[in-house]
Write a protein that holds these residues in place. Structure first.
Motif, PDB file in Angstrom:
ATOM      1  N   LEU A 107       0.835  -1.198   0.000  1.00  0.00           N
ATOM      2  CA  LEU A 107       0.000   0.000   0.000  1.00  0.00           C
ATOM      3  C   LEU A 107       0.871   1.249   0.000  1.00  0.00           C
ATOM      4  O   LEU A 107       0.613   2.212  -0.725  1.00  0.00           O
ATOM      5  N   ALA A 111       1.262   4.130  -2.833  1.00  0.00           N
ATOM      6  CA  ALA A 111       0.966   5.528  -2.545  1.00  0.00           C
ATOM      7  C   ALA A 111       2.157   6.429  -2.830  1.00  0.00           C
ATOM      8  O   ALA A 111       1.992   7.554  -3.306  1.00  0.00           O
ATOM      9  N   TYR A 114       4.780   5.258  -7.004  1.00  0.00           N
ATOM     10  CA  TYR A 114       3.810   4.641  -7.915  1.00  0.00           C
ATOM     11  C   TYR A 114       4.479   4.009  -9.128  1.00  0.00           C
ATOM     12  O   TYR A 114       4.154   2.888  -9.515  1.00  0.00           O
ATOM     13  N   PRO A 204      20.640  -4.039 -27.789  1.00  0.00           N
ATOM     14  CA  PRO A 204      20.801  -4.518 -26.423  1.00  0.00           C
ATOM     15  C   PRO A 204      20.965  -6.034 -26.430  1.00  0.00           C
ATOM     16  O   PRO A 204      20.363  -6.727 -27.265  1.00  0.00           O
ATOM     17  N   LEU A 206      19.721  -8.883 -25.485  1.00  0.00           N
ATOM     18  CA  LEU A 206      18.424  -9.195 -24.882  1.00  0.00           C
ATOM     19  C   LEU A 206      18.502 -10.343 -23.908  1.00  0.00           C
ATOM     20  O   LEU A 206      17.710 -10.452 -22.995  1.00  0.00           O
TER      21      LEU A 206
ATOM     22  N   GLN C  27      -4.921   0.983   4.583  1.00  0.00           N
ATOM     23  CA  GLN C  27      -5.577   1.180   3.288  1.00  0.00           C
ATOM     24  C   GLN C  27      -6.382   2.468   3.308  1.00  0.00           C
ATOM     25  O   GLN C  27      -6.335   3.271   2.375  1.00  0.00           O
ATOM     26  N   THR C  30      -4.075   5.404   2.988  1.00  0.00           N
ATOM     27  CA  THR C  30      -3.364   5.636   1.726  1.00  0.00           C
ATOM     28  C   THR C  30      -4.280   5.749   0.513  1.00  0.00           C
ATOM     29  O   THR C  30      -3.828   6.093  -0.571  1.00  0.00           O
ATOM     30  N   ARG C  33      -4.252   8.957  -1.591  1.00  0.00           N
ATOM     31  CA  ARG C  33      -2.954   9.194  -2.199  1.00  0.00           C
ATOM     32  C   ARG C  33      -2.751   8.275  -3.412  1.00  0.00           C
ATOM     33  O   ARG C  33      -2.224   8.668  -4.443  1.00  0.00           O
ATOM     34  N   ILE C  34      -3.203   7.037  -3.265  1.00  0.00           N
ATOM     35  CA  ILE C  34      -3.065   6.094  -4.372  1.00  0.00           C
ATOM     36  C   ILE C  34      -3.891   6.555  -5.565  1.00  0.00           C
ATOM     37  O   ILE C  34      -3.416   6.569  -6.709  1.00  0.00           O
ATOM     38  N   GLN C  37      -2.172   9.305  -7.249  1.00  0.00           N
ATOM     39  CA  GLN C  37      -1.025   8.822  -8.020  1.00  0.00           C
ATOM     40  C   GLN C  37      -1.457   8.310  -9.384  1.00  0.00           C
ATOM     41  O   GLN C  37      -0.861   8.622 -10.407  1.00  0.00           O
ATOM     42  N   GLN C  38      -2.539   7.509  -9.344  1.00  0.00           N
ATOM     43  CA  GLN C  38      -2.992   6.921 -10.606  1.00  0.00           C
ATOM     44  C   GLN C  38      -3.445   8.010 -11.559  1.00  0.00           C
ATOM     45  O   GLN C  38      -3.148   7.986 -12.749  1.00  0.00           O
ATOM     46  N   GLU C  41      -0.548   9.933 -13.000  1.00  0.00           N
ATOM     47  CA  GLU C  41       0.158   9.140 -13.995  1.00  0.00           C
ATOM     48  C   GLU C  41      -0.525   9.257 -15.365  1.00  0.00           C
ATOM     49  O   GLU C  41       0.122   9.523 -16.376  1.00  0.00           O
ATOM     50  N   TYR C 101       2.481  -8.653 -32.335  1.00  0.00           N
ATOM     51  CA  TYR C 101       3.293  -9.855 -32.544  1.00  0.00           C
ATOM     52  C   TYR C 101       3.050 -10.855 -31.423  1.00  0.00           C
ATOM     53  O   TYR C 101       2.986 -12.043 -31.645  1.00  0.00           O
ATOM     54  N   PRO C 129      11.210  -7.453 -26.882  1.00  0.00           N
ATOM     55  CA  PRO C 129      12.141  -6.387 -26.512  1.00  0.00           C
ATOM     56  C   PRO C 129      13.207  -6.252 -27.590  1.00  0.00           C
ATOM     57  O   PRO C 129      13.669  -7.250 -28.137  1.00  0.00           O
ATOM     58  N   GLY C 130      13.556  -5.050 -27.884  1.00  0.00           N
ATOM     59  CA  GLY C 130      14.599  -4.821 -28.872  1.00  0.00           C
ATOM     60  C   GLY C 130      14.076  -4.740 -30.291  1.00  0.00           C
ATOM     61  O   GLY C 130      14.744  -4.242 -31.168  1.00  0.00           O
ATOM     62  N   LEU C 131      12.909  -5.295 -30.511  1.00  0.00           N
ATOM     63  CA  LEU C 131      12.330  -5.197 -31.850  1.00  0.00           C
ATOM     64  C   LEU C 131      11.020  -4.415 -31.780  1.00  0.00           C
ATOM     65  O   LEU C 131      10.952  -3.247 -32.116  1.00  0.00           O
ATOM     66  N   ARG C 138       9.900   5.881 -25.030  1.00  0.00           N
ATOM     67  CA  ARG C 138      11.239   5.989 -24.457  1.00  0.00           C
ATOM     68  C   ARG C 138      12.267   5.156 -25.212  1.00  0.00           C
ATOM     69  O   ARG C 138      13.466   5.228 -24.935  1.00  0.00           O
ATOM     70  N   GLN C 213      -4.794  -0.465 -16.534  1.00  0.00           N
ATOM     71  CA  GLN C 213      -4.300  -1.760 -17.007  1.00  0.00           C
ATOM     72  C   GLN C 213      -5.253  -2.397 -18.008  1.00  0.00           C
ATOM     73  O   GLN C 213      -6.246  -2.912 -17.652  1.00  0.00           O
TER      74      GLN C 213
END
Lengths: 252, 189, 213, 614, 359
Positions: A107, A111, A114, A204, A206, C27, C30, C33-34, C37-38, C41, C101, C129-131, C138, C213
């Motif tokens: 938790l 918080a 994140y 990289p 991998l 819980q 927090t 705050r959670i 945060q979400q 983001e 893929y 990864p890498g492809l 990023r 998600q």
């Protein structure tokens, strides 16, 4: 669990050679946790998170610290309640204690860190099943006072974290040529300056980034530890000539 | 509301499982650990005491309680490995503080020199020495375990540990050890 | 036996009680705050797509759930609306390329009110990864190539990878991933321009605090 | 037959019998085709050599217990005279192969890969070759099976195929038998003993088979010969022609088809169960040489005194087969075959696949020997460096017992005895096919032999440990009991003493000495005192000697001991005289006491010398 | 005079590991020549690099393990490993790809497991997998067969490309591939037939549409079919020489063919047929040279059948439904892992012991 493996000869040796002072006990705990009974290298416990999240130093450090906090918390709690818990329900109690701490940590991470929480994903709740934690609760905390248990938890957690970070560093360097990539997720925005780009990679490696790389890297770290132990043993062998008195079975 | 429900649910669950465990603890209590017997059966029963315990069984008990498994020179490496298997530990080399692995030997009393003091008889853990006071003693080779406990007490030093004679039947195919020089000149060409 | 059972049960129950209370309290402490945060983001991503100049509303709150085949999944997907002074200015849709893929690629597609793409971001994926992971911002600039593009219709030949005569670069060694992304963005863009009015008018009903998600 | 029931249903068994009768041949798994090289020795007839001047006859030349010796050094013996009486458990006697004088009875290197010394009778031939009385049986059919078996045992006949299992014992086993198999396969390269025997003595062999048939009551006989011995096949077929129930089966040349179990599988499709015997599947197998020996023992009344030996290899100038007396030293035989020695040569007793190299040539031919192979330097490729196993599985492909040789190899290297048992190491017949094909040149068979020896040793050790444990525990119980008794006795004695003290103080000494007359308990007190005194003196002297030895060099230490031992002996003699205790039989005079004292002194002196030299 | 003492048998077949490996190498030659003919100088260059690396790492390892390096080097096993890996990777892959691959095979897969005979996994295939997951880009850029390009890249250009990843005119493999995909003819790099089919199928094309591509002509793709036939030839030579037994190749090919036939029956437009499966990709190489590696294969004949059939199954499953176009390496490694259990359950019944009944 790892009772039989835990507290191996080093502990015996140390306690045999010296008086049972607290300082020596602390030294033994340090030695056990960091080296001779390291949860990751010797007990081979908690490999699942170890191998899964050690892709970068940041992830490794995050999970390591989380595990350490849980270890300290559970060790102290178990040590405090050890006299009230009958042996047949001790495992459920330990598990409950550990699960509580893990949930709390989860938790808090959710918080306050994140990004890291997102990166570590399922592996935070999985700390519950890290055998190193219940192993220490069973092997050490349930037999010692809370101060020593806290130190034990700290040292074991530190040992685990160090291996995790080492593995993370190996994989990160080999895989993408950086160190502390994404440290800001754990430490806040200032930490972007920590990122070190050792070399730029077009492709990289991998293998290092993917889980097989973790297994291979882990193998090398364990081999390295065994090699060092072997060398040290060879060096020590010459000066350890002791003669044990033979017991007479019969009157002579 | 959900908080209270959660708390109650967990508490009730815990209570139920606690009762169950309490019941199981009483109902399924295991009486005794037979591991000592198993260890003892692996030890060579020479009763030599080189492990530092008076006899094989005390050592077996010590192993069961966590003592090292590498203290038995008569058993040698093979015993250590079997013990390691049984105990789920790592096999270590024999601790030479307790002596080294040797070929199988039996005690032999040079009967001319024996003064009949019976000291060796008292020292023998398996009663493999025959004799009586002031009578010459002799070792029953088949019963002798080769522990050499009788050697030290002998005041006249008339006990030798001699290598066990082996015939072709018990030969271990160590080809390198055949004395090839023997009678080699017999072939004349 | 009874006493032992009772004792064990009670001790265990006591532990359970304390543990649960502890967890519940934390819980409760927090929770906010959670959520914060979400939200922040998602806001970061949204803000990087929709320039602050375009909106003065709370993007995070001005959100509606729509279910459409064009968005790749059968579940409702959130759509964030950007308005300035009450006037619709831009849309950000969560969409999914189901033919990556290795599985689904979740995207966030933002477009302004005249159907021009403001940008695309990959939210989560399992590409090699890498492809295939060059769709991440990023790792590569590739995803920026969508910026400012428009779509003329379902059979717009430019909306394909270069290899097949389209305008999007297919990064080396992988064609499936970029093609999947291009197709998904194209579909989403068509859907969004077609239903623009409807989307802006729908009520804000993303009651759950943003499911990333 | 019980195992047969397991292998076959009733109908299958009937069909199996029909198949065998029809001459069907089965297959055994694996097998190899090494170069035969039989032509080296099979061209010439079996030669008969003059009796060697010296014969070395080990007591035990068969599987079982050795006999007890009947003669003494210096005795003159006649040809055929038994030298040992059969030991217990179907042991076999050995006989004098020729007339002569017993020179020595003692240890001599054995015809064994180890060449470890075994009890051997050395016989010097007198050159007369004079027979002792023979007892030929004119009509063996008049005798019962058991009588004939006894005669065969008396003749010392053991299986001449190589294993040397007592033939009488094999014949004595009861049970319903389907077939008698006569093994003339001789699958090992180089060896031609049975080949030549069949060519030259087919009639005798068939007569021997008839006797064996009569003894075992088997109606049908299969004579198996490999197809690389056409002359032998012809000879045997001729000898069998016109006789009923005797069939010659020609089997393809493949090593090791002459192995008992492999041949059984080949001829009958049956498998001898592990730990079982051929009789369990209704079969009896005898070697052709054995059949011939039986014929000679019964019809001619000659015990087993000689056998056919193949002398072969390119290091011999006249390779061939010979009738060699049992006990003929190998070097005598080789010399007669024109052996050209070279350094680091190999001389193999037996064939190249299963034989063993001899560390010395001064070992005798025994009942189980069938070949002496003296290869030239490059004739047989010697094993080179053992390389790592690549798990190619070639060994498993050729194993006639369907074992997994490489698995056994790993297990043997690990000393994993449980694993070895689980992989049926005991069923390995050590035929060497696996090692023959191994591309890494691993001496597989050697590993198995060592593992088998290890396992056998461990089994013996285990048995010993059990006994030791029992004895140890019995001893502990006894000591406990004695301690109890002693305590009680002491109590009683104390009471008695008290009583006696109350009555009369003077009698106290007598009570004490009475309690000392126990032998197993506390040793006699005065005697103890005496010995202790002697030891104390000895110790004091030793200390002096030690000083002396350290001062001078060690040899003097030993020399010094003598005079002092003498002085000490007089001391201890006095001490002994002074103690009038029991054990008068132990007191034949000063002589003995002096010896004891001398022994003590010697021991001390030795110790001192050792310490000095350290 | 002393005598030479040894354990029986005193004679040997003299067919050493080194000799067996020599035969394997000889048997590889037709395949290598075919690959060279269809895919150019890169094949030979990769082989040279691989062999050099293999000898270097092998002697390094032997030295580090304090073994006599000469005799072990002479057993030729490292050579075979290197060659198998070299013919498996794209001919124009950068030089460091094969070097890393061979070094990994020899050092990690072979020597860290204990050297010859101790490795659980097929070293060449383990090396291949490491390369494949580490450098997917380099490992998926195959060369177009000569039938499509008309002529090979010259030896010089091949070396240039391998060293610097650009031709002397500054084209990278990828760029040439791009051009190739546009025009279809004038460049050297393109996907393998299996890769091509896979990509097309994932784009919703049917199999028959995919097979229209110029790459396909004849049995199973230009060049590839001949390479496979050449390896088949080498494999038959090995069988004839009794270096390998028939069990592994037969079972592998049979299981793959059977599954392919089944697949064609069930989904003729989605699943490639028997011809493609058997004569494309590394099938023949796998069947005769890779799966037959004795060290990592099952040991009994029955076990070999199971082992090879399992490889066939995994190849088929991964090719049809998995994430990679070809699957030899994964299939072999997965089957390697199953070897102990296969061995356990396929142990032949020892003479004289009752036959085990299947439970």
């Amino acid at each position: 669990m790892s009772e039989s493996i835990a507290d191996t000869d080093v502990a015996d040796e140390a306690s045999a050679e010296t008086t049972n002072g607290r300082f020596d006990e602390v030294r033994t705990l340090t030695q056990n946790g960091l080296w001779s009974n390291n949860p990751a290298l010797v007990q081979l416990l908690g490999l699942c998170p170890l191998l899964a999240v050690s892709g970068t130093v940041t992830n490794a450090l995050g999970l390591g610290i989380a595990t350490m906090l849980v270890l300290i918390g559970s060790n102290v709690t178990v040590s405090l309640v050890r006299n009230f818990v009958p042996s047949e329900i001790r495992i459920p109690v330990f598990v409950m204690v550990i699960a509580t701490f893990v949930t709390l940590i989860e938790l808090f991470m959710n918080a306050f860190t994140y990004g890291l929480f997102m990166a570590l994903g399922i592996f935070i709740p999985l700390i519950v099943t890290n055998c190193a934690i219940i192993g220490r609760a069973e092997a050490y905390a349930s037999k010692n006072n809370w101060q020593l248990s806290a130190i034990d938890g700290f040292m074991m957690g530190l040992g685990f974290t160090l291996v995790l970070v080492l593995l993370g560093a190996m994989r990160e360097i080999i895989g993408q040529g950086t160190l502390f990539d994404g440290a800001e997720l754990l430490l806040g925005d200032w930490a972007t300056v920590l990122r070190i780009e050792l070399f730029a990679v077009d492709y990289p490696l991998l293998l290092a980034v993917l889980p097989p790389g973790a297994f291979i890297g882990m193998g090398f770290i364990i081999a390295g530890k065994n090699w060092i132990d072997h060398k040290r043993e060879q060096r020590n062998q010459t000066d350890s000539v002791k003669k044990v008195e033979r017991a007479r079975v019969t009157s002579a | 509301m959900s908080m209270v429900a959660g708390i109650i649910a967990l508490a009730v669950l815990a209570l139920a499982f606690g009762l169950l465990l309490g019941f199981a603890a009483v109902r399924f209590r295991v009486e005794k650990d037979p591991i000592v017997e198993q260890i003892d059966s692996l030890l060579p029963q020479t009763q030599c005491g080189q492990c530092g315990y008076p006899g094989c069984r005390p050592y077996a008990e010590a192993i069961a309680n966590g003592d090292d498994i590498n203290k038995c020179p008569p058993g040698g490496q093979s015993t250590i490995e079997q013990l390691a298997d049984l105990m789920g530990r790592e096999a270590k080399p024999l601790d030479d503080a307790h002596g080294v692995e040797d070929v199988k030997k039996v005690a032999y009393i040079r009967e001319d020199e024996c003064i009949g003091c019976t000291k060796c008889i008292q020292a023998c853990p398996v009663d493999a020495i025959l004799g009586a006071t002031k009578q010459m003693h002799t070792v029953i080779a088949d019963e002798c375990t080769g522990c050499d406990l009788c050697v030290e007490p002998c005041p006249v030093d008339c006990i030798d540990m001699i290598e066990l004679q082996q015939g072709p039947e018990r030969w271990k195919w160590d080809l390198e050890q055949i004395p090839v020089t023997q009678l080699a000149t017999e072939v004349k060409s | 036996m009874m006493t032992q059972m009772r004792r064990n049960g009670l001790i265990l129950a006591a532990f359970a009680l304390v543990s649960t209370i502890l967890v519940m309290t934390t819980q409760w402490l927090t929770e906010d705050r959670i959520a914060e945060q979400q939200r922040s983001e998602l806001m970061t991503t949204l803000n990087s797509l929709i320039p602050p100049a375009l909106h003065d509303n709370d993007l995070y709150a001005d959100c509606t759930l729509v279910t459409a085949d064009e968005l790749g999944l059968s579940e409702p997907q959130p759509v964030y609306r950007s308005r300035r002074e009450g006037q619709p200015t831009a849309l950000a849709l969560r969409t999914t390329a189901p033919d990556g893929y290795s599985g689904n690629i979740h995207l966030l597609v933002a477009l302004n009110d005249n159907g021009t793409l403001l940008g695309v971001r990959a939210l989560s994926h399992r590409e090699t990864p890498g492809l295939g992971d060059k769709i991440e911002v990023r790792r590569s600039d590739w995803i920026h190539s969508f910026q400012g593009q428009q779509v003329r219709g379902a059979d717009d030949p430019r909306w394909d990878v270069q290899r097949n005569g389209g305008m999007f670069d297919a990064f080396a060694g992988a064609t499936i991933t970029p093609r999947a992304v291009v197709n998904a963005v194209q579909r989403t863009l068509l859907y969004a321009t077609e239903h623009q009015q409807q989307l802006f008018n729908a009520s804000a009903n993303c009651s759950q605090s943003g499911d990333m998600q | 037959m019980s195992s047969l029931v397991h292998q076959f249903s009733h109908e299958d068994l009937l069909r199996n019998r029909d198949d065998i009768a029809a001459g069907k041949l089965w297959q055994f798994p694996g097998g190899i085709h090494p170069p035969q090289r039989k032509e080296l020795a099979n061209k010439t007839a079996i030669r008969r050599l003059p009796p060697p001047s010296r014969l070395l006859i080990p007591f035990k030349q068969h599987i079982g217990q050795p006999g007890t010796v009947l003669v003494q050094e210096g005795d003159h013996v006649l040809k055929g005279q038994p030298l040992t009486a059969p030991g217990p458990n179907s042991g076999l006697p050995v006989h004098a192969p020729t007339s002569g004088r017993i020179k020595r009875i003692g240890e001599h290197p054995s015809a064994h890969p180890s060449a470890l010394p075994v009890a051997t009778i050395e016989l010097l031939s007198d050159g007369e070759d004079e027979w002792a009385e023979k007892h030929p049986i004119a009509d063996y059919t008049a005798l019962s099976s058991s009588e004939l078996i006894a005669l065969i045992a008396e003749a010392g006949i053991a299986g001449l195929g190589g294993a040397a299992f007592p033939t009488a014992q094999k014949l004595a086993a009861d049970g319903q038998l389907d077939y008698l198999i006569i093994n003339g396969v001789e699958c090992e390269p180089y060896i031609v003993s049975d080949d030549r025997l069949m060519r030259e003595h087919a009639a005798g062999i068939v007569r021997g088979i008839r006797i064996l048939q009569h003894i075992s009551g088997v109606k049908n006989v299969l004579i198996a010969i490999e197809d690389n011995k056409p002359e032998a096949i012809r000879a045997m077929q001729d000898a069998c022609s016109g006789t009923e129930n005797l069939a010659v089966r020609i089997v393809p040349t493949r090593y090791p088809s002459g192995g008992e179990r492999q041949l059984i599988q080949l001829l009958t499709g049956r498998e001898v169960p592990a730990n079982g015997l051929p009789k369990d599947v209704g079969l009896l197998m005898q070697n052709v040489g054995t059949a011939y020996a039986v014929y000679r023992a019964i019809i001619l009344g000659e015990p087993l005194l000689e056998r056919v030996i193949t002398l072969t290899g390119e290091a011999l100038q006249q390779p061939g087969t010979v009738w060699a007396m049992l006990g003929t030293p190998v070097d005598t035989l080789l010399k007669q075959a024109g052996y050209v020695p070279y350094p680091n040569a190999r001389v193999i007793m037996g064939g190249p696949m299963m034989g063993f190299t001899l560390p010395t040539l001064d070992v005798p031919i025994v009942k189980g020997s069938n070949c002496i192979l003296a290869p030239a330097k490059r004739e047989l490729p010697a094993s080179t460096t053992e390389m790592a196993c690549i798990r190619c599985g070639a060994c498993a492909d050729v194993c006639p017992a369907s074992l997994l040789p490489q698995q056994l190899y790993w297990l043997a290297r690990d000393h994993d005895h449980d694993g070895l048992r689980e992989h049926h190491l005991a069923d390995c017949i050590e035929c060497g096919a696996c090692a023959y094909v191994c591309p890494s040149e691993i001496p597989l068979v050697h590993y198995y032999r060592q593992a088998k020896a290890d396992m056998r040793e461990q089994y013996i050790e285990k048995q010993k440990a059990e006994i030791a444990k029992e004895r140890f525990e019995a001893r502990k119980a006894r000591l406990e009991r004695e301690k109890q008794e002693r305590l009680e006795r002491h109590e009683r004695a104390a009471e008695a003493r008290k009583r006696a003290l109350a009555e009369r103080e003077a009698k106290a000494a007598e009570t004490a000495s009475a309690s000392g007359s126990d032998t197993t308990g506390e040793p006699n007190k005065p005697a103890n005192d005496r010995v202790a005194a002697a030891i104390a003196r000895a110790k004091a002297k030793k200390a002096e000697q030690q000083k002396a030895a350290q001062a001078t060099e060690n040899p003097e230490g030993q020399a010094d001991a003598k005079p002092e031992a003498q002085t000490e002996s007089s001391n201890s003699a006095e001490a002994l005289k002074a103690s009038p205790d029991e054990a008068p039989e132990n007191d034949p005079g000063n002589d003995k006491k002096a010896r004891i004292a001398a022994a003590v002194a010697r021991a001390k002196a030795k110790k001192a010398a050792q310490q000095g030299s350290d | 005079m002393s005598f030479y003492i040894a354990s029986s048998p005193h004679t040997r077949q003299r067919r050493t590991t080194a000799r067996l490996m020599q035969l394997v190498i000889v048997a590889l030659i037709p395949g290598i020549l075919a690959q060279w003919y269809f895919f150019g100088w890169g094949v030979i260059l990769q082989l040279l690099l691989a062999v050099t690396t293999a000898y270097a790492t092998e002697s390094l390892c032997l030295h580090a393990r304090e073994r006599s390096s000469l005799s072990a080097l002479r057993d030729n096993t490292a050579l075979v490993t290197a060659m198998l890996l070299a013919v498996s990777i794209p001919p124009l892959a950068p030089w460091w790809v094969i070097v890393i691959g061979v070094a990994f095979s020899i050092i990690v897969v072979k020597h860290l497991y204990g050297g010859v005979g101790q490795n659980l996994f097929n070293p060449a295939m383990a090396g291949y997998v490491v390369l494949l997951i580490s450098f997917p880009l380099q490992m998926s850029s195959w060369v177009a067969p000569v039938e499509l390009t008309g002529q090979h890249l010259s030896l010089f250009e091949s070396i240039h490309l391998m060293l610097f990843q650009y031709t002397s005119e500054g084209y990278s493999v990828e760029q040439m591939r791009m051009v190739a995909s546009g025009t279809g003819l004038d460049a050297v790099a393109m996907a393998t037939p299996l890769d091509h089919i896979r990509t097309d199928l994932s784009q919703g094309l049917t199999l028959s549409e995919s097979l229209q591509a110029p790459l396909f002509s004849g049995l199973a793709g230009l060049g590839w079919q001949w390479v496979n036939l050449a390896y088949l030839l080498g494999g038959l030579f090995l069988l004839q020489q009794r270096v390998i037994q028939w069990h592994i190749p037969a079972a592998l090919l049979a299981s793959l063919a059977l599954l392919a036939a089944l697949g064609t029956l069930l989904a003729p437009d989605q699943l490639p047929g028997m011809d493609i499966h058997l004569f494309s990709g590394g099938t023949m190489l796998a069947a005769f040279f890779i799966a037959t590696d004795p060290v990592s294969a099952a040991t009994s004949n029955r076990g070999r059948l199971v082992y090879a059939a399992l490889i066939g199954l995994i190849i088929y499953l991964i090719r049809s439904f998995g994430g990679y176009p070809d699957a030899i390496a994964f299939a072999v490694l997965l089957a390697n892992m199953c070897v102990p259990i296969i061995d356990k359950y396929t142990r032949p019944t020892t003479y004289g012991h009752p036959r085990r009944k299947l439970q």
